[in-house]
Design an enzyme around this catalytic site. Structure first.
Site, PDB file in Angstrom:
ATOM      1  CB  CYS A  18      10.875  -7.231  -2.747  1.00  0.00           C
ATOM      2  SG  CYS A  18      10.929  -7.077  -0.940  1.00  0.00           S
ATOM      3  CB  VAL A  58       7.617  -3.245  -1.423  1.00  0.00           C
ATOM      4  CG1 VAL A  58       7.066  -2.091  -2.230  1.00  0.00           C
ATOM      5  CG2 VAL A  58       8.980  -3.676  -1.953  1.00  0.00           C
ATOM      6  CB  SER A  72       7.332  -9.038   4.960  1.00  0.00           C
ATOM      7  OG  SER A  72       8.514  -9.283   5.697  1.00  0.00           O
TER       8      SER A  72
END
Ligand code: GSH
Length: 231
Positions: A18, A58, A72
Site C-alpha cells: 500500500c 489501511v 494517511s
C-alpha cells in the site's frame, strides 16, 4: 545531549504494497519515531481490523491502544505535529501548495490503479496518456533535487511511493513516462536514495508487486507475463 521524547505507543496497521501506508512509514522513519507495524491481508481483513477502521482501509494508526487515526494524510500530519522539527514548509502559502500537490499525488495513485486495472490495450493507452500528462504538470513545480529544493519535505514522503511503482513498471511500459522531464527524473532519483523511502517497504516489494500485477489478469498483467515467459 540525548533527549528522549515521550511518545504515545504507536502501531501502524499496514499492507506490504500500500502506497498510503508507505507515506506514513516514511514520516515515522524521517522523524525517528518508535513504533510497531502490523501487516494485514486486505483480501481477508481480520475482524479486529474491520472493527477499528472506519473505512476498511489501511493505514490506520493505533495510539496508546485506545485512539484510532485513519487517512494517511492525517496520520502524517499528526506524526509531524508530535515530533520536533517540521516536515512542512513554514510559509503558509508554500505549505498549502504542497498539500495540494500531495492531493494531486493521491490522484496519480488512482491513475496507476486505473493503469493496472485496464482490461484492454486502448484503455491502458489512455491511462498512459493521463499519467504522462500529470508528470508533465509536475515538471515545472519541482525545485530539485527534492520537491521544495534541498530539504526533504512532506510532499516528498507522498511521492516516493508513487515513483516506486515505476521502478517495477518501467521495464514493461510501451513508453518512457519520464523522458524529457529532467526535474522529475532528478526528484525521482533523490527520493530513491532517501534512506526513509528505501526502508519503507520490505526487500521483496518488487516481487510482491509483480505477483500482484500478474494476478490481476488485466492488460498490464499480460505484458508482465510475456516478459516472464521470454526469460
Ligand atoms: N485515502 C486513504 C486511502 C487508503 C487506501 O486506499 N488503502 C487501500 C490499500 S493501498 C486499502 O486499504 N484498500 C482496501 C479496501 O479498499 O478494501 C488514505 O490516504 O489513507
Amino acid at each position: 545531549m540525548e533527549h528522549h521524547m515521550q511518545y504515545p505507543d504507536l502501531t501502524l496497521i499496514s499492507h506490504h504494497l500500500c502506497p498510503f501506508v508507505q507515506r506514513s512509514v516514511i514520516v515515522l522513519l524521517e522523524k525517528n519515531i518508535p513504533h510497531q507495524r502490523r501487516y494485514i491481508d486486505l483480501a481477508a481483513k481480520p475482524d479486529w481490523f474491520l472493527r477499528l477502521s472506519p473505512t476498511g482501509k489501511v493505514p490506520i494508526l493505533l495510539v496508546d491502544d485506545k485512539d484510532v487515526l485513519f487517512e494517511s494524510a492525517v496520520i502524517c500530519e499528526y506524526l509531524n505535529d508530535i515530533t520536533p522539527g517540521d516536515l512542512h514548509a513554514s510559509d503558509p502559502l508554500t505549505k498549502a501548495r504542497h498539500r495540494a500537490w500531495i492531493e494531486f499525488g493521491s490522484g496519480l495513485l488512482m491513475d496507476i490503479a486505473g493503469l493496472y486495472s485496464a482490461a484492454d490495450r486502448s484503455t491502458f493507452m489512455q491511462k498512459m496518456e493521463v499519467l504522462a500528462q500529470k508528470w508533465q504538470q509536475l515538471e515545472p513545480q519541482v525545485q530539485g533535487p527534492c520537491f521544495n529544493g534541498a530539504e526533504f519535505n512532506m510532499v516528498d514522503a507522498a511521492y516516493a511511493p508513487i515513483f516506486r511503482y515505476f521502478d517495477v513498471l518501467d521495464a514493461y511500459l510501451p513508453r518512457d513516462l519520464f523522458a524529457d522531464l529532467p526535474g522529475v527524473r532528478q526528484w525521482r532519483l533523490a527520493l530513491s536514495q532517501r534512506p526513509s523511502a528505501r526502508s519503507a517497504v520490505s526487500p521483496d516489494y518488487p516481487d510482491r508487486l509483480r505477483q500482484f500485477l500478474i494476478n490481476r489478469d488485466r492488460y498490464l498483467s499480460s505484458l508482465l507475463a510475456a516478459d516472464v515467459c521470454a526469460d
